[in-house]
Design an enzyme around this catalytic site. Structure first.
Site, mmCIF file in Angstrom:
data_model
loop_
_atom_site.group_PDB
_atom_site.id
_atom_site.type_symbol
_atom_site.label_atom_id
_atom_site.label_comp_id
_atom_site.label_asym_id
_atom_site.label_seq_id
_atom_site.Cartn_x
_atom_site.Cartn_y
_atom_site.Cartn_z
ATOM 1 N N ARG A 71 33.980 22.872 44.596
ATOM 2 C CA ARG A 71 33.718 22.569 46.004
ATOM 3 C C ARG A 71 34.757 23.280 46.865
ATOM 4 N NH1 ARG A 71 29.286 21.555 44.972
ATOM 5 N NH2 ARG A 71 28.159 19.586 45.091
ATOM 6 N N HIS A 98 26.928 29.508 48.107
ATOM 7 C CA HIS A 98 26.655 28.256 47.381
ATOM 8 C C HIS A 98 25.335 28.336 46.590
ATOM 9 C CE1 HIS A 98 27.555 23.675 47.365
ATOM 10 N NE2 HIS A 98 26.998 24.058 46.232
#
Ligand code: NDP
Length: 318
Positions: free
Chosen positions: A233, A281
Site C-alpha cells: 500500500r 495500482h
C-alpha cells in the site's frame, strides 16, 4: 435476507451479473439504485469495494462485510465502520497468481537492469556493461529477494521466486515454513531480512504497525544498489525518504504500484523520476469469476453457522 453490493471501485454491474449467474437464488441488491427502497434492517451481508464513509453503518443487522479486495483498509478507514462487524478478506487464486506474475516480472526486470537499459535507449546510449563487465553478469542464484509479508499472496510469491532460482528471505509476524524460503518473524528480525535484500518486495497489509515501514532507516540498511518493489500500500512508503535514497545513489530503483494518493497527482515527482517504474495500482486484481465464487462461499459458510477462512483480526488490523 438481502445481500448488498456497494462498490465505487469495481464494476458492480459486472460483479452482480456474475453473482446472479452463479447463484440465481441470491437476493442481491446493487447500491445505490437497487437499495433505495429496501428496508436497511433486512440486509445481512455487504460486499464492498471502497464504500462511501458512513454507508455500511446504515445497515443495522449486517452479519459480515465481504471485501472485494485482499486489503481491507478501504473499509476500515471509514470512521463510522462498526467495530464489531466481521470482515472477510478477498482471497482467490486469480489475485494470487496475478501478483506472482507481476512481482516475478519486476524482479527479473530489476535483476536484468531493464529500467537502466530503457533509459539508455531513450537517451540513444549504447553501453552493454550496466550489469557488470561482460562475463560477470550475475544469474538469479546470486541475487537475494526479500519478501515482507508471507501471507496468502506473499508466501506464494516468495515460493515462486525461490522456485525460479532466486535466493529468497521472507518476513512475517509469526513463524512460516515455505519450501526454499528462509523465513524470519517478529520486529527484531526485519533488519536481518532487509540487510540481505538486493531486491525488496513489500506485500504487507496496511495496519498501524506497518504504516511508514519503508522509510530512511530501512533504506539505509539495504545493500547498496538495492531495488524496491512496493505492491503493498502507498501508506507503507515514506515518499521523501525513497527519493532521497534513489537520488543519493544508495538505491538503484523502485517499482511502485500503490500510492498515498491515487490517482497519483500530475505534479508528483515519481512520474518522471528516471529510477522509478510506476504502474497505476494494477499489480493484481480480483478476477470476477473466482472472486464471486469466494464471496458465495463466504456467505454459505456464515449461513451454515461456520466462520470462513480469511476473516480479519480486528486487533491486528488484517
Ligand atoms: P495476508 O493477510 O494473507 O498476509 C499478510 C502478511 O503480512 C502475513 O504474513 C502477516 O504475518 C504479515 N504481517 C502483517 N503485519 C505484520 C507485521 N507487523 N510485521 C510482520 N509481518 C506482518 O494478506 P495477503 O497476502 O492476501 O495480501 C497482502 C497485501 O497485499 C494486502 O493487504 C494488500 O495491501 C496488498 N495487495 C496489493 C495488490 C495490488 O494490486 N497492489 C493486490 C492484492 C493485495 P503472519 O502471517 O504472521 O500473520
Amino acid at each position: 435476507m438481502h445481500v448488498v453490493m456497494i462498490s465505487r471501485a469495481e464494476s458492480a454491474e459486472t460483479w452482480a451479473r456474475e453473482m446472479r449467474r452463479q447463484n440465481p437464488a441470491l437476493d442481491l441488491k446493487v447500491w445505490p439504485d437497487e437499495t433505495a427502497d429496501i428496508d436497511p434492517r433486512d440486509v445481512h451481508y455487504i460486499i464492498a469495494a471502497k464504500p462511501p464513509p458512513g454507508e455500511i453503518a446504515r445497515f443495522p443487522n449486517v452479519k459480515a462485510v465481504l471485501s472485494m479486495w485482499a486489503g481491507v483498509d478501504h473499509i476500515t478507514s471509514d470512521p463510522d465502520f462498526p467495530t464489531h462487524l466481521p470482515i472477510a478478506r478477498m482471497t482467490e487464486e486469480g489475485l494470487t497468481r496475478g501478483m506472482r506474475e507481476f512481482v516475478m516480472a519486476q524482479a527479473l526486470a530489476a535483476h536484468l537492469k531493464m529500467p537502466d537499459y530503457l533509459n539508455q535507449q531513450r537517451d540513444g546510449v549504447w553501453c552493454p556493461e550496466i550489469r557488470g563487465p561482460h562475463g560477470t553478469e550475475p544469474l538469479v542464484d546470486e541475487v537475494t529477494v526479500g519478501v515482507l509479508g508471507l501471507g496468502v499472496i506473499g508466501s506464494d510469491v516468495a515460493k515462486a521466486l525461490a522456485d525460479f532460482g532466486f535466493n529468497v528471505v521472507g518476513w512475517a509476524r509469526g513463524p512460516k515454513n515455505i519450501p526454499g524460503v528462509s523465513a524470519h518473524h517478529g520486529d527484531a528480525a526485519l533488519d536481518q531480512v532487509v540487510r540481505q535484500s538486493d531486491i525488496l518486495v513489500n506485500l504487507l497489509p496496511r495496519t498501524d504497525a506497518t504504516e511508514d515501514i519503508l522509510n530512511a532507516e530501512l533504506f539505509a540498511a539495504l545493500p547498496r544498489g538495492a531495488y524496491l518493489i512496493n505492491v503493498g500500500r502507498g501508506e507503507h512508503l515514506v515518499e521523501a525518504d525513497l527519493l532521497q535514497a534513489l537520488d543519493s545513489g544508495h538505491m538503484a530503483g523502485a517499482t511502485l504500484d500503490v500510492f498515498r494518493q491515487e490517482p497519483l497527482p500530475d505534479s508528483h515527482a515519481f512520474w518522471r523520476h528516471p529510477k522509478i517504474t510506476l504502474t497505476p495500482h494494477v499489480a493484481s486484481i480480483t478476477r470476477v469469476k473466482t472472486g464471486v465464487g469466494r464471496l458465495l462461499d463466504v456467505i454459505a459458510s456464515y449461513e451454515g453457522g461456520q466462520t470462513p477462512s480469511g476473516v480479519v483480526d480486528r486487533q491486528a488490523g488484517y
